[in-house]
Design a protein around this motif. Structure first.
Motif, PDB file in Angstrom:
ATOM      1  N   TRP A 173       2.088 -16.830  -8.312  1.00  0.00           N
ATOM      2  CA  TRP A 173       2.673 -15.579  -8.775  1.00  0.00           C
ATOM      3  C   TRP A 173       1.636 -14.460  -8.716  1.00  0.00           C
ATOM      4  O   TRP A 173       0.508 -14.622  -9.209  1.00  0.00           O
ATOM      5  CB  TRP A 173       3.194 -15.710 -10.200  1.00  0.00           C
ATOM      6  CG  TRP A 173       4.490 -16.450 -10.301  1.00  0.00           C
ATOM      7  CD1 TRP A 173       4.675 -17.720 -10.743  1.00  0.00           C
ATOM      8  CD2 TRP A 173       5.786 -15.971  -9.936  1.00  0.00           C
ATOM      9  NE1 TRP A 173       6.001 -18.073 -10.682  1.00  0.00           N
ATOM     10  CE2 TRP A 173       6.710 -17.015 -10.191  1.00  0.00           C
ATOM     11  CE3 TRP A 173       6.258 -14.762  -9.421  1.00  0.00           C
ATOM     12  CZ2 TRP A 173       8.071 -16.886  -9.949  1.00  0.00           C
ATOM     13  CZ3 TRP A 173       7.626 -14.634  -9.173  1.00  0.00           C
ATOM     14  CH2 TRP A 173       8.511 -15.678  -9.445  1.00  0.00           C
ATOM     15  N   ILE A 174       2.009 -13.332  -8.124  1.00  0.00           N
ATOM     16  CA  ILE A 174       1.143 -12.157  -8.049  1.00  0.00           C
ATOM     17  C   ILE A 174       1.848 -11.011  -8.755  1.00  0.00           C
ATOM     18  O   ILE A 174       3.015 -10.708  -8.460  1.00  0.00           O
ATOM     19  CB  ILE A 174       0.844 -11.780  -6.589  1.00  0.00           C
ATOM     20  CG1 ILE A 174       0.046 -12.909  -5.920  1.00  0.00           C
ATOM     21  CG2 ILE A 174       0.080 -10.454  -6.510  1.00  0.00           C
ATOM     22  CD1 ILE A 174      -0.213 -12.668  -4.449  1.00  0.00           C
ATOM     23  N   LYS A 175       1.158 -10.381  -9.700  1.00  0.00           N
ATOM     24  CA  LYS A 175       1.727  -9.255 -10.437  1.00  0.00           C
ATOM     25  C   LYS A 175       1.187  -7.948  -9.875  1.00  0.00           C
ATOM     26  O   LYS A 175      -0.019  -7.808  -9.656  1.00  0.00           O
ATOM     27  CB  LYS A 175       1.405  -9.391 -11.926  1.00  0.00           C
ATOM     28  CG  LYS A 175       2.109 -10.584 -12.569  1.00  0.00           C
ATOM     29  CD  LYS A 175       1.735 -10.757 -14.018  1.00  0.00           C
ATOM     30  CE  LYS A 175       2.433 -11.980 -14.619  1.00  0.00           C
ATOM     31  NZ  LYS A 175       2.036 -12.227 -16.022  1.00  0.00           N
ATOM     32  N   THR A 176       2.104  -7.013  -9.633  1.00  0.00           N
ATOM     33  CA  THR A 176       1.742  -5.741  -9.020  1.00  0.00           C
ATOM     34  C   THR A 176       2.336  -4.586  -9.818  1.00  0.00           C
ATOM     35  O   THR A 176       3.254  -4.776 -10.627  1.00  0.00           O
ATOM     36  CB  THR A 176       2.251  -5.673  -7.571  1.00  0.00           C
ATOM     37  OG1 THR A 176       3.686  -5.735  -7.564  1.00  0.00           O
ATOM     38  CG2 THR A 176       1.699  -6.826  -6.743  1.00  0.00           C
ATOM     39  N   CYS A 177       1.833  -3.386  -9.591  1.00  0.00           N
ATOM     40  CA  CYS A 177       2.310  -2.232 -10.357  1.00  0.00           C
ATOM     41  C   CYS A 177       2.364  -0.979  -9.503  1.00  0.00           C
ATOM     42  O   CYS A 177       1.792  -0.912  -8.409  1.00  0.00           O
ATOM     43  CB  CYS A 177       1.413  -2.001 -11.576  1.00  0.00           C
ATOM     44  SG  CYS A 177      -0.289  -1.574 -11.159  1.00  0.00           S
ATOM     45  N   SER A 178       3.064   0.004 -10.031  1.00  0.00           N
ATOM     46  CA  SER A 178       3.196   1.308  -9.380  1.00  0.00           C
ATOM     47  C   SER A 178       3.161   2.390 -10.452  1.00  0.00           C
ATOM     48  O   SER A 178       3.566   2.154 -11.604  1.00  0.00           O
ATOM     49  CB  SER A 178       4.519   1.374  -8.602  1.00  0.00           C
ATOM     50  OG  SER A 178       4.663   2.604  -7.932  1.00  0.00           O
ATOM     51  N   ALA A 224       0.817  -1.215   0.000  1.00  0.00           N
ATOM     52  CA  ALA A 224       0.000   0.000   0.000  1.00  0.00           C
ATOM     53  C   ALA A 224       0.848   1.261   0.000  1.00  0.00           C
ATOM     54  O   ALA A 224       0.376   2.329  -0.409  1.00  0.00           O
ATOM     55  CB  ALA A 224      -0.939  -0.005   1.204  1.00  0.00           C
ATOM     56  N   MET A 225       2.100   1.143   0.436  1.00  0.00           N
ATOM     57  CA  MET A 225       3.004   2.296   0.453  1.00  0.00           C
ATOM     58  C   MET A 225       3.771   2.433  -0.853  1.00  0.00           C
ATOM     59  O   MET A 225       4.543   3.375  -1.025  1.00  0.00           O
ATOM     60  CB  MET A 225       3.995   2.161   1.609  1.00  0.00           C
ATOM     61  CG  MET A 225       3.344   2.040   2.975  1.00  0.00           C
ATOM     62  SD  MET A 225       2.418   3.523   3.422  1.00  0.00           S
ATOM     63  CE  MET A 225       3.774   4.701   3.606  1.00  0.00           C
ATOM     64  N   MET A 226       3.567   1.501  -1.788  1.00  0.00           N
ATOM     65  CA  MET A 226       4.345   1.481  -3.019  1.00  0.00           C
ATOM     66  C   MET A 226       3.464   1.709  -4.251  1.00  0.00           C
ATOM     67  O   MET A 226       3.758   1.214  -5.331  1.00  0.00           O
ATOM     68  CB  MET A 226       5.069   0.140  -3.146  1.00  0.00           C
ATOM     69  CG  MET A 226       6.019  -0.154  -2.009  1.00  0.00           C
ATOM     70  SD  MET A 226       7.486   0.899  -2.034  1.00  0.00           S
ATOM     71  CE  MET A 226       8.384   0.098  -3.347  1.00  0.00           C
ATOM     72  N   ILE A 227       2.372   2.467  -4.086  1.00  0.00           N
ATOM     73  CA  ILE A 227       1.498   2.727  -5.230  1.00  0.00           C
ATOM     74  C   ILE A 227       2.127   3.721  -6.201  1.00  0.00           C
ATOM     75  O   ILE A 227       1.772   3.751  -7.374  1.00  0.00           O
ATOM     76  CB  ILE A 227       0.112   3.225  -4.789  1.00  0.00           C
ATOM     77  CG1 ILE A 227       0.234   4.527  -3.976  1.00  0.00           C
ATOM     78  CG2 ILE A 227      -0.617   2.150  -3.997  1.00  0.00           C
ATOM     79  CD1 ILE A 227      -1.103   5.169  -3.656  1.00  0.00           C
ATOM     80  N   ASN A 228       3.072   4.535  -5.695  1.00  0.00           N
ATOM     81  CA  ASN A 228       3.751   5.525  -6.530  1.00  0.00           C
ATOM     82  C   ASN A 228       5.267   5.383  -6.415  1.00  0.00           C
ATOM     83  O   ASN A 228       5.779   4.904  -5.403  1.00  0.00           O
ATOM     84  CB  ASN A 228       3.364   6.954  -6.125  1.00  0.00           C
ATOM     85  CG  ASN A 228       1.903   7.251  -6.350  1.00  0.00           C
ATOM     86  OD1 ASN A 228       1.301   6.750  -7.296  1.00  0.00           O
ATOM     87  ND2 ASN A 228       1.310   8.059  -5.489  1.00  0.00           N
TER      88      ASN A 228
END
Length: 223
Positions: A131-136, A60-64
């Protein structure tokens, strides 16, 4: 509509546009297929989880990610170099602090036209080996429209940059950095919206409907 505008193929048949997306929720992400000239859209969790992370707690702290320093930070460098993506939207929210209150504003490009944030993505394997893919979303200094409300703004890419940004074989960090600039303020507008957008459960068109502020009021979530 998103698939047509960005000329993508999608593996998310049940995906539908949203009006109020919160950190850690799924967002549409567009990537370039590394083996053929095809753009692909899929859903990723908003909030980067590094491949070496022990758990999801910091997502949640890595959205940007700050564009000015991303190329020097181990947390973002590899993704910026090899895993860039487009995150499509037709608006975003920022909040202006007025006394103890915060007034939300909606920002649009060309009165609601689709556009794309500059994004980076990662893959992370959870304890069950899934595997979980995440983005910023990369951010930059504000332009004349956004500076009235916030001291940062998401990087909105010029459509002419899409191909270069998505090219997985392009590793020139100077060329990448050149694309991470404030968007032309002349092509943007903002307007106040209801505090309904402050609550994640509210996810309908009323969240982005303009409101009138009273005389004593003045003038990033994503949708």
């Amino acid at each position: 509509m998103v698939e047509e505008y960005f000329e993508t193929v999608s593996d998310e048949p049940d995906w539908a546009p949203r009006y109020n997306i919160a950190p850690t929720q799924p967002v549409p992400v567009i990537r370039q297929n590394p083996k053929e000239p095809v753009r692909e859209m899929s859903l990723m969790r908003w909030g980067l989880i590094h491949s070496w992370a022990k758990d999801m707690s910091g997502a949640a702290m890595m959205i940007n990610a700050r564009s000015e320093t991303a190329s020097t930070k181990p947390a973002f460098l590899d993704a910026l170099n090899s895993r860039r993506c487009l995150i499509p939207a037709d608006g975003f929210y920022e909040w202006q602090k007025t006394g103890k209150a915060k007034q939300p504003y909606c920002f649009e490009v060309n009165e609601g036209q689709l556009f794309a944030f500059a994004g980076i993505w990662e893959r992370w394997k959870d304890p069950s080996d899934k595997w979980i893919k995440t983005c910023s979303i990369l951010t930059t200094t504000p332009n004349a429209v956004t500076s009235a409300v916030h001291d940062r703004m998401p990087v909105i890419l010029d459509p002419d940059c899409y191909d270069l940004w998505l090219d997985p074989g392009m590793h020139d960090m100077n060329a990448v950095s050149d694309m991470l600039k404030p968007y032309d303020a002349r092509l943007m507008r903002s307007y106040p919206v209801s505090s309904r957008v402050n609550y994640v459960a509210n996810d309908d068109s009323e969240c982005s409907t303009p409101i009138q502020l009273n005389a004593v009021q003045t003038q990033t979530s994503l949708f």
